[in-house]
Write a protein that holds these residues in place. Structure first.
Motif, mmCIF file in Angstrom:
data_model
loop_
_atom_site.group_PDB
_atom_site.id
_atom_site.type_symbol
_atom_site.label_atom_id
_atom_site.label_comp_id
_atom_site.label_asym_id
_atom_site.label_seq_id
_atom_site.Cartn_x
_atom_site.Cartn_y
_atom_site.Cartn_z
ATOM 1 N N GLY A 279 -11.449 -1.392 -5.204
ATOM 2 C CA GLY A 279 -11.244 0.048 -4.260
ATOM 3 C C GLY A 279 -10.941 0.447 -3.246
ATOM 4 O O GLY A 279 -10.146 0.886 -2.297
ATOM 5 N N LEU A 280 -11.637 -0.760 -1.842
ATOM 6 C CA LEU A 280 -10.969 -0.913 -0.591
ATOM 7 C C LEU A 280 -9.593 -0.383 0.085
ATOM 8 O O LEU A 280 -9.565 0.141 0.694
ATOM 9 C CB LEU A 280 -12.141 -1.465 0.322
ATOM 10 N N ALA B 260 -8.671 2.974 -0.452
ATOM 11 C CA ALA B 260 -9.159 3.475 0.405
ATOM 12 C C ALA B 260 -9.439 3.334 1.415
ATOM 13 O O ALA B 260 -9.758 4.209 2.112
ATOM 14 C CB ALA B 260 -11.181 3.329 0.034
ATOM 15 N N CYS C 269 -7.107 4.436 4.972
ATOM 16 C CA CYS C 269 -6.691 5.533 5.066
ATOM 17 C C CYS C 269 -4.970 5.102 5.832
ATOM 18 O O CYS C 269 -4.304 5.558 5.685
ATOM 19 C CB CYS C 269 -6.706 6.771 5.341
ATOM 20 N N HIS D 263 -0.379 6.046 2.918
ATOM 21 C CA HIS D 263 -1.450 6.066 3.759
ATOM 22 C C HIS D 263 -0.368 6.257 5.264
ATOM 23 O O HIS D 263 0.314 4.679 5.459
ATOM 24 C CB HIS D 263 -2.229 4.455 3.748
#
Length: 263
Positions: free
Chosen positions: A149-150, A153, A155, A171
């Motif tokens: 998930g990093l 996540a 941004c 992003h």
């Protein structure tokens, strides 16, 4: 995060499945619990698609598999023994089915290279050599080591696909560029500078063509000596003069524009 399939070494598969089942039970509040908020398919067409894939697989359902078309409930499902070419590997699943494929590291790389480029590859290893091989021998939108998930996540880190997984990134600044149209506009050179590029007008000749771009010549003489410096220097000076002239004109226009505003 939707995971399409898992490649795992056969010696680790049972431990992986045991842990997946344990966590699935925890998330569901019990193995047989069917919470209303959990894994309902958005419409009949996608429910039927997933149901068909599960019916056609030659793998073994080791967890879940319960489903109800009327409510479109589809339990989280783990399938082991899935082989290359299985229906579950024929398309992106986008549903609560997790195919698990037995593969050693070399087989996993070969298998991944044989498919369309994935949106992301998530690799769990502590070996630097394995990480280098993944980066050098596969292609994907992104790679994350020892986490799932990093990347999405982060941004400020671009997240996006390549090939069939999509084009462009979102992003931060990359997202602005992806969803924006960069519209180029150019002002013509002032009339007094036309002499610099007059060779672009007809009638055309070899001489004019050479004025617009240097002739293609070997970067060495008959004795093998490097000849690029003198030839390149001539063209650097020629186009450098043109660039300097354009810069002077631009600055002059800006000064005139500024003076107009002040007045």
């Amino acid at each position: 995060m939707n995971v399409n399939h898992v490649l795992v070494h056969p010696t680790l598969r049972e431990d992986l499945v045991t842990e997946l089942c344990r966590y699935f039970d925890t998330f569901r509040g019990g193995k047989n619990n069917q919470p209303d908020y959990y894994t309902h398919i958005i419409n009949d067409a996608n429910f039927d698609r997933l149901d068909s894939l599960l019916q056609q697989t030659s793998g073994k359902i080791v967890y879940g598999g319960q489903r109800d078309r009327q409510s479109r409930y589809f339990a989280p499902t783990i399938v082991t023994g899935v082989k290359p070419g299985d229906p579950l590997l024929s398309e992106e699943i986008f549903g609560p089915i997790l195919p698990i494929v037995d593969a050693d590291f070399d087989t996993a790389i070969s298998f991944t290279r044989g498919l369309e480029h994935p949106l992301a590859i998530y690799v769990f290893t502590s070996k630097s050599a394995d990480k280098e091989r993944i980066l050098n021998e596969t292609q994907s939108g992104g790679v994350t080591f020892n986490d799932c998930g990093l990347h999405v996540a982060a941004c400020d880190a671009p997240f996006g696909g390549v090939g069939n997984a999509g084009q462009g990134y979102y992003h931060g600044p990359q997202g602005i560029l992806t969803f924006s149209h960069l519209r180029t506009h150019i002002n013509a050179l002032p009339a007094w500078m036309e002499w610099c590029i007059a060779a672009r007008y007809p009638p055309y000749s070899i001489e004019k063509a050479h004025k617009m771009s240097p002739p293609v010549v070997p970067p060495f003489d008959r004795d093998g000596n490097d000849t690029t410096l003198t030839g390149d220097l001539k063209w650097v000076l020629r186009f450098g003069l043109l660039a300097l002239s354009a810069l002077i004109v631009t600055r002059r226009d800006q000064i005139v524009a500024l003076g107009s505003k002040l007045l």
